[in-house]
Design an enzyme around this catalytic site. Structure first.
Site, PDB file in Angstrom:
ATOM      1  N   ASP A 361       0.430  -1.006  -0.064  1.00 26.82           N
ATOM      2  CA  ASP A 361       0.309   0.452  -0.015  1.00 26.82           C
ATOM      3  C   ASP A 361       0.799   1.274   0.170  1.00 26.82           C
ATOM      4  O   ASP A 361       1.842   0.781  -0.225  1.00 26.82           O
ATOM      5  CB  ASP A 361      -0.821  -0.201   1.408  1.00 26.82           C
ATOM      6  CG  ASP A 361      -2.056   0.890   0.819  1.00 26.82           C
ATOM      7  OD1 ASP A 361      -2.035   1.591   1.091  1.00 26.82           O
ATOM      8  OD2 ASP A 361      -3.479   0.084   0.882  1.00 26.82           O
ATOM      9  N   ASP A 362       0.538   2.453   0.615  1.00 25.19           N
ATOM     10  CA  ASP A 362       1.004   3.421   0.695  1.00 25.19           C
ATOM     11  C   ASP A 362       2.589   3.564   0.892  1.00 25.19           C
ATOM     12  O   ASP A 362       2.691   2.543   1.960  1.00 25.19           O
ATOM     13  CB  ASP A 362       0.351   4.688   1.373  1.00 25.19           C
ATOM     14  CG  ASP A 362       0.873   5.990   0.979  1.00 25.19           C
ATOM     15  OD1 ASP A 362       1.151   6.505   0.110  1.00 25.19           O
ATOM     16  OD2 ASP A 362      -0.384   6.581   1.264  1.00 25.19           O
ATOM     17  N   ARG A 438      -5.705  15.869   3.721  1.00 20.43           N
ATOM     18  CA  ARG A 438      -4.784  15.163   3.858  1.00 20.43           C
ATOM     19  C   ARG A 438      -3.124  15.928   3.396  1.00 20.43           C
ATOM     20  O   ARG A 438      -2.556  15.555   2.782  1.00 20.43           O
ATOM     21  CB  ARG A 438      -5.637  13.958   2.898  1.00 20.43           C
ATOM     22  CG  ARG A 438      -4.597  12.521   3.717  1.00 20.43           C
ATOM     23  CD  ARG A 438      -4.683  11.966   2.951  1.00 20.43           C
ATOM     24  NE  ARG A 438      -4.341  10.473   3.868  1.00 20.43           N
ATOM     25  CZ  ARG A 438      -3.931   9.385   3.399  1.00 20.43           C
ATOM     26  NH1 ARG A 438      -3.936   8.839   2.003  1.00 20.43           N
ATOM     27  NH2 ARG A 438      -3.749   8.155   4.075  1.00 20.43           N
ATOM     28  N   LYS A 471      -4.272  -0.469  -6.753  1.00 27.51           N
ATOM     29  CA  LYS A 471      -5.216   0.224  -5.826  1.00 27.51           C
ATOM     30  C   LYS A 471      -5.143   1.702  -6.452  1.00 27.51           C
ATOM     31  O   LYS A 471      -4.286   2.238  -6.105  1.00 27.51           O
ATOM     32  CB  LYS A 471      -4.320  -0.439  -4.930  1.00 27.51           C
ATOM     33  CG  LYS A 471      -5.801   0.211  -3.289  1.00 27.51           C
ATOM     34  CD  LYS A 471      -5.569  -0.341  -1.841  1.00 27.51           C
ATOM     35  CE  LYS A 471      -6.323  -0.169  -1.138  1.00 27.51           C
ATOM     36  NZ  LYS A 471      -5.992   0.241   0.481  1.00 27.51           N
ATOM     37  N   TRP A 472      -6.274   2.072  -6.675  1.00 26.84           N
ATOM     38  CA  TRP A 472      -5.877   3.078  -7.399  1.00 26.84           C
ATOM     39  C   TRP A 472      -7.063   4.370  -6.418  1.00 26.84           C
ATOM     40  O   TRP A 472      -8.188   3.976  -6.356  1.00 26.84           O
ATOM     41  CB  TRP A 472      -6.621   2.940  -8.314  1.00 26.84           C
ATOM     42  CG  TRP A 472      -6.368   4.641  -9.417  1.00 26.84           C
ATOM     43  CD1 TRP A 472      -7.022   5.319  -8.969  1.00 26.84           C
ATOM     44  CD2 TRP A 472      -6.839   4.641 -10.965  1.00 26.84           C
ATOM     45  NE1 TRP A 472      -7.369   6.551  -9.710  1.00 26.84           N
ATOM     46  CE2 TRP A 472      -6.768   5.947 -10.954  1.00 26.84           C
ATOM     47  CE3 TRP A 472      -6.153   4.173 -11.508  1.00 26.84           C
ATOM     48  CZ2 TRP A 472      -6.640   7.197 -12.007  1.00 26.84           C
ATOM     49  CZ3 TRP A 472      -5.822   4.214 -12.844  1.00 26.84           C
ATOM     50  CH2 TRP A 472      -5.994   5.809 -13.191  1.00 26.84           C
ATOM     51  N   ASP A 473      -5.697   4.649  -5.265  1.00 20.22           N
ATOM     52  CA  ASP A 473      -6.944   5.447  -4.323  1.00 20.22           C
ATOM     53  C   ASP A 473      -7.082   6.787  -5.059  1.00 20.22           C
ATOM     54  O   ASP A 473      -6.521   7.423  -5.828  1.00 20.22           O
ATOM     55  CB  ASP A 473      -6.162   5.734  -3.158  1.00 20.22           C
ATOM     56  CG  ASP A 473      -6.739   5.468  -1.643  1.00 20.22           C
ATOM     57  OD1 ASP A 473      -7.620   5.628  -1.912  1.00 20.22           O
ATOM     58  OD2 ASP A 473      -5.782   5.065  -0.796  1.00 20.22           O
ATOM     59  N   MET A 474      -8.303   7.799  -4.516  1.00 20.41           N
ATOM     60  CA  MET A 474      -8.471   9.272  -4.109  1.00 20.41           C
ATOM     61  C   MET A 474      -9.029   9.769  -2.563  1.00 20.41           C
ATOM     62  O   MET A 474     -10.289   8.863  -2.603  1.00 20.41           O
ATOM     63  CB  MET A 474      -9.348   8.933  -5.606  1.00 20.41           C
ATOM     64  CG  MET A 474      -9.984  10.570  -5.603  1.00 20.41           C
ATOM     65  SD  MET A 474     -10.978  10.948  -5.355  1.00 20.41           S
ATOM     66  CE  MET A 474     -11.741  12.590  -6.514  1.00 20.41           C
ATOM     67  N   ASN A 475      -7.898  10.202  -2.292  1.00 19.51           N
ATOM     68  CA  ASN A 475      -7.858  10.800  -1.124  1.00 19.51           C
ATOM     69  C   ASN A 475      -8.921  11.592  -1.056  1.00 19.51           C
ATOM     70  O   ASN A 475      -8.847  12.291   0.694  1.00 19.51           O
ATOM     71  CB  ASN A 475      -6.970  10.406  -0.130  1.00 19.51           C
ATOM     72  CG  ASN A 475      -7.079   9.328   0.319  1.00 19.51           C
ATOM     73  OD1 ASN A 475      -7.789   8.182   0.511  1.00 19.51           O
ATOM     74  ND2 ASN A 475      -5.382   8.771  -0.643  1.00 19.51           N
ATOM     75  N   CYS A 521     -10.475   2.426  -4.659  1.00 20.25           N
ATOM     76  CA  CYS A 521     -10.695   2.943  -3.660  1.00 20.25           C
ATOM     77  C   CYS A 521     -10.809   4.692  -3.674  1.00 20.25           C
ATOM     78  O   CYS A 521     -10.413   5.399  -4.867  1.00 20.25           O
ATOM     79  CB  CYS A 521      -9.397   2.539  -2.388  1.00 20.25           C
ATOM     80  SG  CYS A 521      -8.787   2.650  -0.885  1.00 20.25           S
ATOM     81  N   ASP A 543     -12.680   1.530   4.983  1.00 14.68           N
ATOM     82  CA  ASP A 543     -11.606   1.633   5.499  1.00 14.68           C
ATOM     83  C   ASP A 543     -12.162   1.238   6.958  1.00 14.68           C
ATOM     84  O   ASP A 543     -11.823   0.215   7.642  1.00 14.68           O
ATOM     85  CB  ASP A 543     -10.851   2.654   5.524  1.00 14.68           C
ATOM     86  CG  ASP A 543     -10.184   3.200   4.647  1.00 14.68           C
ATOM     87  OD1 ASP A 543     -10.099   2.691   4.129  1.00 14.68           O
ATOM     88  OD2 ASP A 543      -9.942   4.783   4.692  1.00 14.68           O
TER      89      ASP A 543
HETATM   90  C1  DGJ Z   1      -6.986   5.296   1.762  1.00 17.03           C
HETATM   91  C2  DGJ Z   1      -7.007   4.022   1.728  1.00 17.03           C
HETATM   92  O1  DGJ Z   1      -9.060   3.678   1.983  1.00 17.03           O
HETATM   93  C3  DGJ Z   1      -6.870   2.827   2.175  1.00 17.03           C
HETATM   94  O2  DGJ Z   1      -6.917   1.551   2.323  1.00 17.03           O
HETATM   95  C4  DGJ Z   1      -4.831   3.249   2.415  1.00 17.03           C
HETATM   96  O3  DGJ Z   1      -4.917   2.370   1.177  1.00 17.03           O
HETATM   97  C5  DGJ Z   1      -4.544   4.683   2.687  1.00 17.03           C
HETATM   98  N1  DGJ Z   1      -5.784   5.465   1.555  1.00 17.03           N
HETATM   99  C6  DGJ Z   1      -3.171   5.252   1.889  1.00 17.03           C
HETATM  100  O4  DGJ Z   1      -2.831   6.473   2.001  1.00 17.03           O
END
Ligand code: DGJ
Length: 720
Positions: A361-362, A438, A471-475, A521, A543
């Site tokens: 992961d990250d 963030r 795993k393509w995230d977007m936070n 994600c 999460d």
């Molecule tokens: C948010 C994701 O939902 C988590 O599973 C993880 O990948 C973190 N970001 C990593 O920064």
């Protein structure tokens, strides 16, 4: 033929296996809606417009047709329909009034392509009806598309507007679907939520006025899902009329429902008008994303199964591997604290447990030691991986497992080389400071230079390395929405163009890394929608992996989305759960979708390691049912202390039944019914080794609840 024009009755009839949709052109001008529902007798329905409107009405039709009452196929702002209208176009005269009338139709096999958008794939049974309309004053043409998927009882809707006025016009609103229904005797189901609590179930009676769910966040969001349903008041899991609606798109949306003066209901679903407008030059056209609808007379379960089969057959990408990989993800165990040595310990422990894939992961790239820096710098951190990414991945693979990696392509930290070089590549408004979240900003994916840069950057880093999964995230969501690359008159296009850029990049990943799967994600399940499902084999559900909360999120997700896409992890962050029984409960809850683990497996006790190994092996026995079986919910964790459901195969020779109790409850008895079982057969439960009669399955399997929690039971029945 699923689409036909019936000359005798002068009606368009769209038929699926169990449903029928009927419309007619009134006075050779107006496409009016007649019927949508179960098939029996649908062609006999007569046109219903029982009320004259107070005003206005079209004098030439003797007060019998008012645009403000009755049922239409689509409606337009400003011409006397005062209900919610799906279309508003500002014309060259400066007003936003249109009045479209019917020009003709076309029926064809297959469907229209939606350029740069995700959409459902046609098969040999798919047919489309196209209705053409025009408005002489604005000079615009309109096409309404109905693509029929007969086997899954689904109709997809999308619309195209074309400017033939000789001057630019501005599309202020263009929705994908409108549906009028001749009653409001419905409950409305919607899924609201928050980060860590996605998709809570809400069912409320419709009321006079407008009720809506929407996103103006730039992503579909954790807060409201684009799926909604209307169901008869008495609808249960197995019985009652249910209409389901969903949007094949991942950005801003609006789903609105209005009960009008006559008690009719209008549903409209599409892009909405906030953070959206589109400048259409002479000769240009704009095609909406696709919305989908289904009807079932078999209650909520029937509607869900229609959507499940439809999404599996027409939206999700093909399975990337022979078996969907069980993953070990490093996030909850390590956060940013990773390096090669530690990751190889994870790889070994995964291989020992029979887990198929390590997902790093990250934390592996740029100066990414926490969430304050590094996003945008997609090259490996040499302090953590001294011999480079390729050598590291080869070492992981030497354990005989697959390898997956985390990315967040759409984001940038101000503390990154990318931002220092290209500060103008972020979503922002001229002269206005952008809000951080963030510690990150959103890259301007509406700008093709940004998308091209990202392609090159990922290509430089990943080409030649056998990566099996992204795993393509977007936070974060978008604030201060604007694009430095667009002129002032096109700023309203930013959020939509952003999504087109995101989809371009998704498609590029799929083509450039054809052997890899993508798991979408967004801070958990913040982009859990059909647009993402077009490119993602599975989506990270939330999460929140705490089983008692997680079962609620999973229950609601199954209303609209197939379990095959619902990524479910057994989580045990710091090996806090050292007790195999508790791990078993977590595993039961996770068996609702493709399995994974988030735990420090290398540091776990031998007993826990053995438990995980046995769980993975057992999952293999049930996997086919979980990924491709028919899904039946029994108890909702929103209504009771229990979540219960079963999967079954097409032959009804196998059932995977699960009962999960949220909290301890002094002993009471609960019965679980499986009406699809064969009363005359016997079934072996492969979990306990006991034999059950078919009658016991159909008449109710008894469960004694436990005072202590956690408590769950599972049965895997195989017909003898
Ligand atoms: C948010 C994701 O939902 C988590 O599973 C993880 O990948 C973190 N970001 C990593 O920064």
């Amino acid at each position: 033929m699923s689409v036909r024009y019936d000359d005798k009755s002068e009606r368009f009839i769209l038929e699926t296996a169990n449903t029928c949709y009927v419309m007619q052109i009134l006075f050779d001008k107006y496409p009016v809606h007649l019927y949508y529902g179960k098939k029996d007798g649908c062609c006999e329905v007569s046109y219903m417009n029982p009320y004259k409107s107070f005003s206005p009405y079209f004098e030439e039709h003797g007060q019998n047709y008012s645009p403000d009452v009755g049922m239409a196929e689509y409606s337009y702002f400003g011409s006397g329909d005062f209900r919610i209208t799906p279309l508003r176009i500002k014309n060259k005269n400066g007003d936003s009034v249109t009045h479209f009338t019917y020009d003709g139709y076309r029926i064809f096999n297959g469907r229209m392509e939606l350029p740069r958008l995700p959409y459902s794939e046609a098969d040999s049974d798919t047919q489309t009806l196209e209705l053409s309309l025009s408005d002489s004053v604005s000079g615009c043409r309109l096409k309404l598309f109905y693509t029929v998927f007969p086997n899954e009882d689904v109709i997809a809707r999308y619309a195209l507007v074309e400017n033939k006025s000789g001057a630019p016009v501005t599309v202020e609103k263009i929705m994908s679907l409108m549906l009028d229904l001749p009653t409001s005797d419905f409950d409305m189901i919607s899924l609201y939520g928050a980060h860590n609590a996605e998709r809570s179930f809400q069912r409320v009676p419709l009321f006079h006025g407008v009720q809506s769910v929407m996103s103006r966040r730039g992503a579909s969001g954790h807060q409201y899902n684009p799926f909604t349903a209307l169901c008869s008041k008495n609808a249960t899991e197995r019985e009652g009329d249910v209409y389901g609606f969903n949007f094949v798109y991942s950005g801003n949306f609006l789903s609105e429902t209005e009960v009008d003066q006559t008690g009719f209901t209008r549903v409209s679903l599409g892009l909405g008008s906030e953070n959206f407008s589109w400048l259409l030059k002479e000769g240009d056209s704009f095609m909406t994303p696709e919305a989908v609808m289904t009807y079932s007379e078999k209650g909520l379960g029937g509607m869900s199964r229609n959507f499940h089969s439809f999404v599996r057959a027409h939206i999700l990408p093909p399975e990337p591997f022979e078996k969907r990989p069980v993953v070990l993800n490093t996030w909850e165990a390590c956060y940013f604290d990773i390096d090669e040595k530690e990751m190889l310990r994870f790889a070994k422990s995964a291989a020992d447990a029979g887990i198929d894939m390590l997902v790093m992961d990250d934390g592996w790239f740029g100066a990414r030691n926490n969430d304050k820096a590094g996003l945008g710098d997609w090259y490996v951190n040499k302090n953590k991986f001294r011999d480079g990414l390729k050598t590291f991945v080869d070492r992981v693979k030497a354990h005989g497992i697959k390898f997956g990696i985390w990315i967040e392509p759409e984001m940038v930290n101000p503390d990154s080389d990318l931002f220092r070089t290209h500060p103008e590549w972020c979503i922002r408004c001229t002269d206005r400071e952008s809000t951080l979240s963030r510690s990150q900003l959103v890259l301007d994916m509406s700008n093709n230079d940004v998308v091209e840069y990202l392609k090159k950057s990922f290509s430089d880093t990943f080409d030649g390395i056998a990566i099996d999964y992204f795993k393509w995230d977007m936070n974060r969501h978008m604030s201060e929405v604007g694009s430095p690359a667009l002129p002032p008159e096109r700023q309203g296009e930013t959020a939509y163009r952003y999504m087109l850029g995101v989809y371009d990049l998704y498609r590029w990943f799929a083509q450039h890394f054809p052997n890899a799967m993508i798991e979408n994600c967004s801070g958990g399940g913040g982009r859990y929608d059909l647009g993402m499902m077009k490119y993602s084999t599975q989506i990270w559900t939330s999460d929140n992996t705490w089983p008692k909360k997680r079962m609620k999120i999973q229950y609601s997700s199954t209303l609209a989305y197939p379990t095959a896409a619902m990524s479910c992890h057994v989580s045990n962050p710091r090996n806090i759960c050292a007790n195999p029984d508790e791990l078993k409960y977590r595993w039961h809850v996770a068996l609702n979708g493709p399995l994974g683990y988030e735990m420090h497996l290398p540091n776990a006790s031998d007993e826990i390691k053995e438990t995980v190994k046995a769980q993975v092996a057992a999952y293999r026995e049930y996997e086919e049912l979980i990924l491709r079986g028919d899904f039946y919910r029994i108890f909702s964790p929103f209504d009771s202390n229990y979540y219960a459901y079963y999967f079954t195969n097409a032959e009804r020779s196998e059932f995977l039944l699960s009962f999960e109790q949220s909290y301890g409850e002094s002993a009471s008895r609960v019965y679980l019914f499986i009406p699809e079982a064969d009363e005359n057969a016997e079934y072996l439960d492969t979990v306990s080794g006991e034999v059950f009669s078919g009658k016991t399955l159909t008449r109710g399997i008894e469960v004694k609840t436990k005072e202590t929690d956690p408590y769950s039971v599972m049965w895997h029945f195989v017909k003898k």
